[in-house]
Each structure stands twice: as structure tokens, then as C-alpha cells.
Design an enzyme around this catalytic site. Sequence first.
Site, mmCIF file in Angstrom:
data_model
loop_
_atom_site.group_PDB
_atom_site.id
_atom_site.type_symbol
_atom_site.label_atom_id
_atom_site.label_comp_id
_atom_site.label_asym_id
_atom_site.label_seq_id
_atom_site.Cartn_x
_atom_site.Cartn_y
_atom_site.Cartn_z
ATOM 1 N N LYS A 168 0.841 -1.214 0.000
ATOM 2 C CA LYS A 168 0.000 0.000 0.000
ATOM 3 C C LYS A 168 0.867 1.252 0.000
ATOM 4 O O LYS A 168 0.639 2.177 -0.774
ATOM 5 C CB LYS A 168 -0.901 0.048 1.255
ATOM 6 C CG LYS A 168 -2.065 -0.910 1.243
ATOM 7 C CD LYS A 168 -3.141 -0.519 2.260
ATOM 8 C CE LYS A 168 -2.671 -0.459 3.685
ATOM 9 N NZ LYS A 168 -2.433 -1.765 4.312
ATOM 10 N N GLU A 194 -0.047 6.309 12.425
ATOM 11 C CA GLU A 194 1.084 5.557 11.867
ATOM 12 C C GLU A 194 1.971 5.035 12.992
ATOM 13 O O GLU A 194 2.104 5.676 14.035
ATOM 14 C CB GLU A 194 1.957 6.512 11.030
ATOM 15 C CG GLU A 194 1.339 6.959 9.741
ATOM 16 C CD GLU A 194 1.561 5.963 8.633
ATOM 17 O OE1 GLU A 194 2.712 5.708 8.274
ATOM 18 O OE2 GLU A 194 0.564 5.414 8.142
ATOM 19 N N ARG A 195 2.632 3.918 12.744
ATOM 20 C CA ARG A 195 3.718 3.529 13.639
ATOM 21 C C ARG A 195 4.913 4.411 13.299
ATOM 22 O O ARG A 195 5.126 4.737 12.130
ATOM 23 C CB ARG A 195 4.093 2.060 13.420
ATOM 24 C CG ARG A 195 2.967 1.116 13.754
ATOM 25 C CD ARG A 195 3.307 -0.318 13.337
ATOM 26 N NE ARG A 195 2.142 -1.191 13.514
ATOM 27 C CZ ARG A 195 1.198 -1.352 12.588
ATOM 28 N NH1 ARG A 195 1.270 -0.706 11.449
ATOM 29 N NH2 ARG A 195 0.178 -2.143 12.818
#
Length: 468
Positions: A168, A194-195
Site C-alpha cells: 500500500k 502511523e507507527r
Amino acid sequence: MHHEHNLEIGSGDHAPIGVIEQVHGPVVDLACRVLPPLHQAVYAALDHERYVFEVHQHVDAGHARAITLHRTTGLRRGLPIFDTGFPVRVPASSACLGRLVNMFGEPLDGGPHIEASTYRSILAKPIALHETKSASGILETGIKVLDLLFPFIRGGKTGLFGGAGVGKTILLTEFMHAIVSLHQGVSVFAGVGERIREGHELWNEMQGAGVMPHTLMMFGQMDESPGVRFRVGLSALTYAEYFRDSLQREVLFLLDNVFRFVQAGSEISGLLGRMPATVGYQPTLLTEIAELQERIISTTSGSITSVQAVYVPADDMTDPAVTGILSHLDTLVILTRAQASKGIYPAVDPLQSSSKLMDRHFLGNRHYAVAEGVREHLARYKELEDIIAMLGIEELSVSDRRTVLRARKLQRYLTQPFHVTAELTGISGVAVPLSDTLRDCEAFLRGAYDDLPEDLCYMRGTIGETSG
């Protein structure tokens, strides 16, 4: 420090309007002399820093409930609360291109503060109906499988569905590259939940791909308050609207991941004491999704085209959050592990993905006929795969065998080396004009390349180049 930036956004450096009465997690109860309006940004000063809250409820005549937009460590009862005089605002300036910022427009990249003469509220109203423009025309990406089967619509919304590790982010980065190089546009990337590892990798990739000067990246990370994850999408969208209105450029708005925005709304809803509704989601689910989606719109001055990554919980496409998001999208691009495991990148499943605008009137007769022909070949190949695995291709009828061999070549032809992965793969990226893709696919379908070996179709640009 938040201190410098927030001094500019408020006119509330005077008497406090109240004090903190309770702190429970990211929710703060305020006792106020004057109740601030809903969605107003208020703040407490602590250790020369400002802790900003957003007012979400009026509990009674003297109490308001707010969500923190910073960490809550150090907050205590009795701290004075000041009014900024506005909802949350961000500095709007073209100087923010090339920068990595948080939801307040403050730098996360170690660079200088962004100076701006104007500020925009992140809760701006959607554009008036008479100023909007419907989606128009195809926005070519140079990515064969998308331009042919699921064309991007200028001003449309595309959802990118897939699990972890199917590509992705690489596909998102390639879109950014296409918008910058093919359309001289700008892109705004919103990382919602997000990480930190993903954010860091993406930032490095963007710099390596050379698209950062035309991009604004905004992160509201996984470890931050749900208030930040709930609002960071709207904050990034405010910048996309600013670029659309003031620079009048083609704007690509990328959101990764919409599902985490819904999750943050769910956390906040529970903390505010609302009763959950369908499958435990917040009762305001559809309104919250619409509040974000309805602002992604094109006007007479410019267009915003959006690509949104959507995580599908337990692969259940009927989940209320997923169906709520789906109803706003024009195109669904579904990436699957099965495609990735065959070495087909981008790992788009051509039979599961769909576009509302696969329409003869919109695409024209030629494009529509080629796309249908390709899809029919791939669908027939899928039907026959089990038979081939058990009995071998020799058992098929002559026409089915021909269809399968052409479908296998088309499947390989619709792979493509990307600019953003050139350093890793050693294959330089290619962008293929739609006219070349149509010409090549027509030739495949009529049998002009029946003698071409399959491996010559894989990871190339146009066939003209491969056979030449």
C-alpha cells in the site's frame, strides 16, 4: 516547543476562563466562568509549554468537557485554563511544502518554524455547493493496471484496501511521484495513527524519490492522544484546501489510514460517555466519516484527488466502518497477498477491485472495450486455474488454451517497475502513457504477441520497447 507557535494563534493571554477540575485519560473536565463554544481550542500553561484541548461537551452551566491534543503527563486539578479565541488553527503558507509537521503545523523534521501571515481553522465549513465541481476526466498515473482498469478520476476518491506488507505504502509513494512529475502538482500526506517506524521509512522514501519538495507530510502517531488521531486528517485536509485555493495546483491528498481515524473517534466517544451503537462503534460514526470526506472536493479554482488507505478489520468488508467509508469512494483498489505471492506488483486484484466510472460514456468506446476484454481474459483464466492445476493446460479446448496463454501474458504485462523502488530492485521505474497501454493490450487481445515469451512481458514498460 508548542509555546512559540501557540502564542500566535490565540488572543487569550489574559485572565483565565476557568480551571481544570478533573483529568481522566485524554478527557479533561473544566470548571469555567465563561463556557467556551464547542470545538474551541483552550489551553493550560505548564513548564513554558501550552497544552491545547478541544471543547467537546457542555456538561452544565459552569462545566465543559474537552479532549487533550497533547500528552496529559503533568496536568493537574486547579491549573488555570485560557481561551485561544478560535478552534484549532494551522499556519497556511507555501513554505510548508517539503516539510514534515504535526497537526498544529509545528515541525517534526528539526527544521525552523513555519512563518505564516494567515491561519486557517481545521474545522472550516465545506465549500458552498454552487462553487463545487464534479469529478472530471482521468488523472493518468502512468501505472498500467490502474489507468487501464481502475482509472483515477480528477477530483475523485480512491480507496486502497489491503493487509500489512502487500505494498500500500509503495503504491501511495508512486502516486505522489506521478502527481509531481506528470502533473506538476503537490501532495499532502496525512499519517493517521502511523507507527513511528512506518513514518520514518516513508519520509526517507519520499526524500530518496525526490518528491519531498512538492509534498507536505503530517503525522499524528499511534502513541498520541486519540484527539490528535481524530483531528490530524482534518488538519492535513486544511493544507490540501489551502493549496487548492491559493496555489491552484493539482492536489493529491493521501490518507493512511482512515480506519484509525474511525478508531480514534470511537475512543473519544467512549471517553465522553456516549452509548455505543452498531457493533460497538460510536453513534456518530457516519457523521464523522462524512465530516472528513465531504471536504475532499474540487472547486472552480482547483481539484483535490484523494487516495485513502483502508484497513479492513478481520477482512470483513461488511464492517460498519468499512461500509461507511465505501459509500464515499469512487474507486476501490484491492491489494491481495495472493497477487503479491505470485510476484505480481503492484499486487492489485483486477477482479475484486472496481470503479464506479468504468463506463462507456466516461471512458470512450476504445478504452472501455479494451478494459472489458482484459478483464474477461483474466476472469476466464481464474475460472480455469483449478482445472489446469489438476489436469494440465493440454486438456483445455483450443480457444480456452489461447485465452489462458494471453491472460498469463496480460497478467505479467500489468506488472511494472516503480520509480520509488528503483534503488532496491535495480530496475529503473517507468511511467506508461495510457495510449501505449491501450495499444499493447489491443495487440495482446487480437493475438499479435501470441509468440512472445511470457518472461518478456514481466516488469517492463511498453511491449514496443521489449520486443524492439
